[in-house]
Scaffold this active site. Structure first.
Site, PDB file in Angstrom:
ATOM      1  N   LYS A  53       0.842  -1.052  -0.341  1.00 54.42           N
ATOM      2  CA  LYS A  53      -0.439  -0.485   0.224  1.00 54.42           C
ATOM      3  C   LYS A  53       1.018   1.352   0.150  1.00 54.42           C
ATOM      4  O   LYS A  53       0.617   2.413  -0.504  1.00 54.42           O
ATOM      5  CB  LYS A  53      -0.919   0.090   1.497  1.00 54.42           C
ATOM      6  CG  LYS A  53      -1.761  -0.909   1.447  1.00 54.42           C
ATOM      7  CD  LYS A  53      -3.001  -1.410   2.091  1.00 54.42           C
ATOM      8  CE  LYS A  53      -3.493  -2.573   1.675  1.00 54.42           C
ATOM      9  NZ  LYS A  53      -4.744  -3.155   3.330  1.00 54.42           N
ATOM     10  N   GLN A  97      -5.338  -2.115   8.991  1.00 56.59           N
ATOM     11  CA  GLN A  97      -4.870  -3.253   8.308  1.00 56.59           C
ATOM     12  C   GLN A  97      -5.528  -4.931   9.756  1.00 56.59           C
ATOM     13  O   GLN A  97      -5.057  -4.669  10.498  1.00 56.59           O
ATOM     14  CB  GLN A  97      -3.623  -3.574   8.041  1.00 56.59           C
ATOM     15  CG  GLN A  97      -2.946  -4.557   7.657  1.00 56.59           C
ATOM     16  CD  GLN A  97      -3.424  -4.148   6.153  1.00 56.59           C
ATOM     17  OE1 GLN A  97      -3.608  -3.955   5.673  1.00 56.59           O
ATOM     18  NE2 GLN A  97      -4.130  -6.549   5.379  1.00 56.59           N
ATOM     19  N   ASP A 120     -11.300   2.247   3.262  1.00 57.15           N
ATOM     20  CA  ASP A 120     -11.456   0.981   3.167  1.00 57.15           C
ATOM     21  C   ASP A 120     -13.182   0.397   2.866  1.00 57.15           C
ATOM     22  O   ASP A 120     -13.532  -0.606   3.044  1.00 57.15           O
ATOM     23  CB  ASP A 120     -11.297   0.123   4.555  1.00 57.15           C
ATOM     24  CG  ASP A 120     -10.201  -0.221   4.842  1.00 57.15           C
ATOM     25  OD1 ASP A 120      -9.637  -0.750   3.462  1.00 57.15           O
ATOM     26  OD2 ASP A 120      -9.319  -1.081   5.715  1.00 57.15           O
TER      27      ASP A 120
HETATM   28  N1  LIG Z   1      -8.032  -3.082   6.177  1.00 55.90           N
HETATM   29  C1  LIG Z   1      -7.858  -4.230   5.161  1.00 55.90           C
HETATM   30  N2  LIG Z   1      -7.168  -5.245   6.550  1.00 55.90           N
HETATM   31  C2  LIG Z   1      -7.070  -6.140   4.702  1.00 55.90           C
HETATM   32  C3  LIG Z   1      -7.668  -5.882   3.722  1.00 55.90           C
HETATM   33  C4  LIG Z   1      -8.580  -4.804   3.511  1.00 55.90           C
HETATM   34  O1  LIG Z   1      -8.860  -4.649   2.443  1.00 55.90           O
HETATM   35  N3  LIG Z   1      -8.284  -3.877   4.114  1.00 55.90           N
HETATM   36  N4  LIG Z   1      -7.566  -7.166   2.274  1.00 55.90           N
HETATM   37  C5  LIG Z   1      -6.510  -8.011   2.622  1.00 55.90           C
HETATM   38  C6  LIG Z   1      -5.123  -8.078   2.422  1.00 55.90           C
HETATM   39  N5  LIG Z   1      -4.854  -7.074   1.671  1.00 55.90           N
HETATM   40  C7  LIG Z   1      -5.025  -5.822   1.826  1.00 55.90           C
HETATM   41  O2  LIG Z   1      -5.088  -4.853   2.795  1.00 55.90           O
HETATM   42  C8  LIG Z   1      -4.153  -7.682   0.072  1.00 55.90           C
HETATM   43  C9  LIG Z   1      -4.387  -9.173  -0.178  1.00 55.90           C
HETATM   44  C10 LIG Z   1      -3.494  -9.313  -1.286  1.00 55.90           C
HETATM   45  C11 LIG Z   1      -2.768  -8.633  -2.015  1.00 55.90           C
HETATM   46  C12 LIG Z   1      -1.689  -9.029  -2.798  1.00 55.90           C
HETATM   47  O3  LIG Z   1      -1.582  -8.274  -4.036  1.00 55.90           O
HETATM   48  N6  LIG Z   1      -1.062  -9.867  -2.970  1.00 55.90           N
HETATM   49  C13 LIG Z   1      -0.401 -10.888  -4.334  1.00 55.90           C
HETATM   50  C14 LIG Z   1      -0.242 -11.626  -4.459  1.00 55.90           C
HETATM   51  C15 LIG Z   1       0.875 -10.960  -2.658  1.00 55.90           C
HETATM   52  C16 LIG Z   1       1.637 -12.389  -1.898  1.00 55.90           C
HETATM   53  O4  LIG Z   1       2.715 -12.002  -2.315  1.00 55.90           O
HETATM   54  O5  LIG Z   1       1.633 -12.638  -1.003  1.00 55.90           O
HETATM   55  C17 LIG Z   1      -1.298 -10.774  -5.416  1.00 55.90           C
HETATM   56  O6  LIG Z   1      -2.479 -11.627  -5.028  1.00 55.90           O
HETATM   57  O7  LIG Z   1      -0.694 -10.261  -6.601  1.00 55.90           O
HETATM   58  C18 LIG Z   1      -3.236  -6.972  -1.844  1.00 55.90           C
HETATM   59  C19 LIG Z   1      -3.868  -6.919  -0.386  1.00 55.90           C
HETATM   60  C20 LIG Z   1      -7.359  -8.919   4.494  1.00 55.90           C
HETATM   61  N7  LIG Z   1      -7.200  -7.382   5.180  1.00 55.90           N
END
Ligand SMILES: Nc1nc2c(c(=O)[nH]1)N[C@@H](CN(C=O)c1ccc(C(=O)N[C@@H](CCC(=O)O)C(=O)O)cc1)CN2
Length: 286
Positions: A53, A97, A120
């Site tokens: 982020k 988060q 969010d």
């Molecule tokens: N306050 C929040 N907490 C959480 C959220 C949210 O939207 N707001 N969502 C999820 C986690 N998340 C963002 O926070 C999130 C998950 C995955 C990815 C991402 O880009 N994943 C990559 C792989 C990453 C890796 O190698 O581990 C992909 O899919 O290509 C971004 C954000 C829970 N908590």
């Protein structure tokens, strides 16, 4: 049929480039969008998402700061921290988060964020506004999914969307967003009996259950658009989704990969919400 793969990373990059121009023009008007991220504890996955982020903000010209708090912080201390951010005029968006440590009531924390700064889209005010079709902050993952479908002109109106998973941050809101776009929506979850009976009818199938490769081609209607929200880390360290990519790609018309699918879109929609918050707050404060 061999599915067209919807590359979330590429789409995210394209949107971030567009947002970069918007941020430049906001700054010319004296509006400097700022996001504050609050991270409690040292969950490695959360740390990595938060880094993602921060990097995305930097790329887009949005300023951000990270408040790192120990796992031992009390609920009251965390709520006080949020109060301070609510009152800080330089902060347009606040993101806590998730998940939070067990001794902290997540819902209380979400409700402590002022709705105008709820980038969010998890606050009950934001959720209620979304449910009634009003303008609001949309939760980032559902918003990202909708944007991915729209980027490929996948028809939603009149189509049957089946959601597997009923979490507050993905399953429930994505169903609502698709309903707002005139889909017929069916929710399935861990207690649904004969899951295939429903998924086999889906024109659009959204899977967010957190079980690696659990949905194979036998669950898919020929030609369906399949969105995989799962992020499961295997023992060898690699990532995989909830959908069995190889078999489903033979039957679906569209499919999102993991990684580089929905994940990068989640972060991109957070940037969009932060810009929206900055515009809203600055315009209302005059
Ligand atoms: N306050 C929040 N907490 C959480 C959220 C949210 O939207 N707001 N969502 C999820 C986690 N998340 C963002 O926070 C999130 C998950 C995955 C990815 C991402 O880009 N994943 C990559 C792989 C990453 C890796 O190698 O581990 C992909 O899919 O290509 C971004 C954000 C829970 N908590």
């Amino acid at each position: 049929m061999a599915a067209e793969i919807i590359n979330g990373k590429e789409l995210a990059q394209q949107l971030r480039t567009e947002m970069k121009d918007e941020v430049v023009s906001l700054k010319n008007d004296g509006i400097h969008p700022h996001l504050t991220v609050v991270l409690v504890g040292d969950n490695p996955a959360s740390k990595s998402y938060v880094r993602g982020k921060e990097k995305a903000c930097l790329e887009t010209g949005i300023s951000s700061d990270l408040i790192e708090l120990p796992t031992t912080i009390t609920e009251e201390e965390l709520l006080n921290q949020i109060d301070q951010l609510n009152d800080d005029h330089s902060v347009h968006g606040i993101l806590v988060q998730l998940p939070l440590p067990e001794h902290i009531n997540e819902q209380k924390v979400i409700e402590a964020i002022r709705p105008e700064k709820d980038v969010d889209g998890f606050h009950p005010v934001s959720i209620g506004r979304m449910m009634t079709g009003m303008d609001t902050f949309l939760p980032c993952t559902p918003y990202g999914i909708l944007t991915m479908l729209q980027s490929k002109d996948i028809e939603i109106e009149g189509k049957h969307a089946v959601i597997v998973g009923r979490s507050n941050i993905v399953g429930k809101p994505v169903g609502q967003l698709l309903l707002n776009n005139h889909a017929t929506v069916t929710y399935c979850h861990s207690r649904t009996q004969n899951l295939k009976q429903y998924t086999n009818q889906a024109d659009i199938l959204i899977v967010a259950v957190g079980r690696a490769n659990g949905i194979d081609a036998s669950y898919i209607k020929e030609g369906a658009a399949v969105i995989d929200v799962g992020i499961n880390r295997l023992k060898d360290g690699s990532l995989t989704g909830d959908v069995d990519f190889e078999s489903v790609a033979q039957k679906a018309s569209y499919l999102t990969p993991v990684p580089k699918g929905v994940g990068p879109m989640t972060i991109t929609m957070l940037l969009k919400n932060t810009i929206k918050a900055a515009k809203g707050i600055e315009n209302s404060e005059g």
